[in-house]
Design an enzyme around this catalytic site. Structure first.
Site, PDB file in Angstrom:
ATOM      1  N   SER A  87       0.942  -1.200  -0.031  1.00 27.31           N
ATOM      2  CA  SER A  87      -0.076  -0.582   0.442  1.00 27.31           C
ATOM      3  C   SER A  87       0.774   1.240  -0.153  1.00 27.31           C
ATOM      4  CB  SER A  87      -1.103  -0.088   0.714  1.00 27.31           C
ATOM      5  OG  SER A  87      -2.414  -0.769   0.863  1.00 27.31           O
ATOM      6  N   LYS A  96      -0.607   3.536  -3.096  1.00 25.00           N
ATOM      7  CA  LYS A  96      -1.708   4.771  -2.191  1.00 25.00           C
ATOM      8  C   LYS A  96      -0.767   6.320  -1.962  1.00 25.00           C
ATOM      9  CE  LYS A  96      -4.707   1.860  -0.537  1.00 25.00           C
ATOM     10  NZ  LYS A  96      -4.373   0.404   0.037  1.00 25.00           N
ATOM     11  N   SER A 146      -5.503   2.849   5.591  1.00 21.53           N
ATOM     12  CA  SER A 146      -5.375   2.726   3.734  1.00 21.53           C
ATOM     13  C   SER A 146      -6.170   1.732   2.669  1.00 21.53           C
ATOM     14  CB  SER A 146      -3.694   2.176   4.672  1.00 21.53           C
ATOM     15  OG  SER A 146      -3.341   1.049   2.449  1.00 21.53           O
ATOM     16  N   LYS A 186       2.724   6.399   5.728  1.00 16.47           N
ATOM     17  CA  LYS A 186       2.397   5.437   4.876  1.00 16.47           C
ATOM     18  C   LYS A 186       2.673   3.941   5.627  1.00 16.47           C
ATOM     19  CE  LYS A 186      -1.202   3.810   2.651  1.00 16.47           C
ATOM     20  NZ  LYS A 186      -1.244   3.301   3.439  1.00 16.47           N
TER      21      LYS A 186
END
Length: 268
Positions: A56, A59, A111, A217
């Site tokens: 992720s 993202k 997420s 993140k």
């Protein structure tokens, strides 16, 4: 070097490697690849240019493309493909109407794959066209070892990046105030235009527990393992740490972050 060894080094700062012009591989056991920099100056890195699955962390580019596209107050309608997304998700329903800004916050804070896909579908018209934008932006940033195959970070042989490229992406994300603010949220709540409410807490365990943590993140898939882009600010200094396929991303990231802050300030 893992766990107690890294914390021991954090206590005994004389053992920490000195600042170098090029990053040195001081802690090879903390991740399959890693990167640590202070105030945009790289300190330590391992396999900095190896392209690996990034889960992720993908993202971050989705978010950057969305912000640079603009019109975050626009309303997106959740597609059936977005509602059917797997992995981390909010449970969005097909047909729900949600502001792009709320989808953006949800993909960074929680997420959420369904929020991510809904945003990509709405801005790009469909996911393939949005992915084309992601790859074009990566090329503009000089991310030569990066390729995106989906918007949310699902395992795919063609969805990879290097920690050096991810450092470039992280700096671009942090330069966008709305993204920096969303990535630093410990929790978030919003309501759809249809009146349904969603609440969530951040997937980033460093927020609220590590002094100065500001995001950025997290990621996990079976293929990528546990991944992290961590950004911390203290006393006017900034540390960025990136770990891919890290056995203990929280413990080891804290260790190298503390060591990085203990380095002497660069002369002005």
């Amino acid at each position: 070097m893992r766990h107690a060894a890294i914390l021991a080094l954090a206590c005994w700062l004389g053992a920490a490697p000195a600042v170098a012009r090029e990053p040195v591989d001081a802690y090879p056991d903390i991740a399959a690849a890693y990167w640590v920099e202070v105030d945009d100056t790289p300190l330590w890195a391992g396999k900095a240019d190896q392209a690996l699955p990034i889960a992720s962390l993908t993202k971050l580019m989705t978010a950057l493309v969305a912000v640079e596209h603009g019109d975050l107050d626009a309303v997106a309608t959740v597609s059936r493909t977005a509602a059917a997304e797997t992995g981390s998700r909010l449970g969005l329903r097909a047909g729900e109407r949600i502001r792009r800004s709320d989808l953006l916050a949800a993909l960074l804070v929680r997420s959420a794959n369904d929020a991510c896909r809904a945003l990509a579908d709405d801005i790009g018209g469909d996911e393939p066209r949005f992915i084309a934008r992601m790859n074009a932006r990566a090329a503009e940033l000089g991310m030569a070892r990066t390729r995106f195959a989906n918007a949310c970070g699902h395992d795919d042989d063609d969805n990879r990046s290097s920690v050096r490229d991810l450092a470039v992406l992280a700096r671009a994300v942090l330069a966008q105030p709305v993204l920096a603010a969303d990535a630093a949220r410990t929790e978030f709540a919003f309501a759809t235009l249809d009146g349904r409410r969603y609440t969530m807490r951040s997937t980033n365990a460093l927020l609220g527990s590590l002094d100065g943590a500001r995001g950025l993140k997290t990621g996990w898939t079976p293929g990528a393992g546990r991944c992290l882009v961590a950004f911390v600010e203290r006393d006017g200094r900034r540390v960025l740490a990136i770990l891919l396929h890290a056995p203990d991303r929280w413990w080891d990231s804290v260790g190298v972050i503390e060591l990085a802050f203990a380095q002497p300030r660069a002369p002005r």
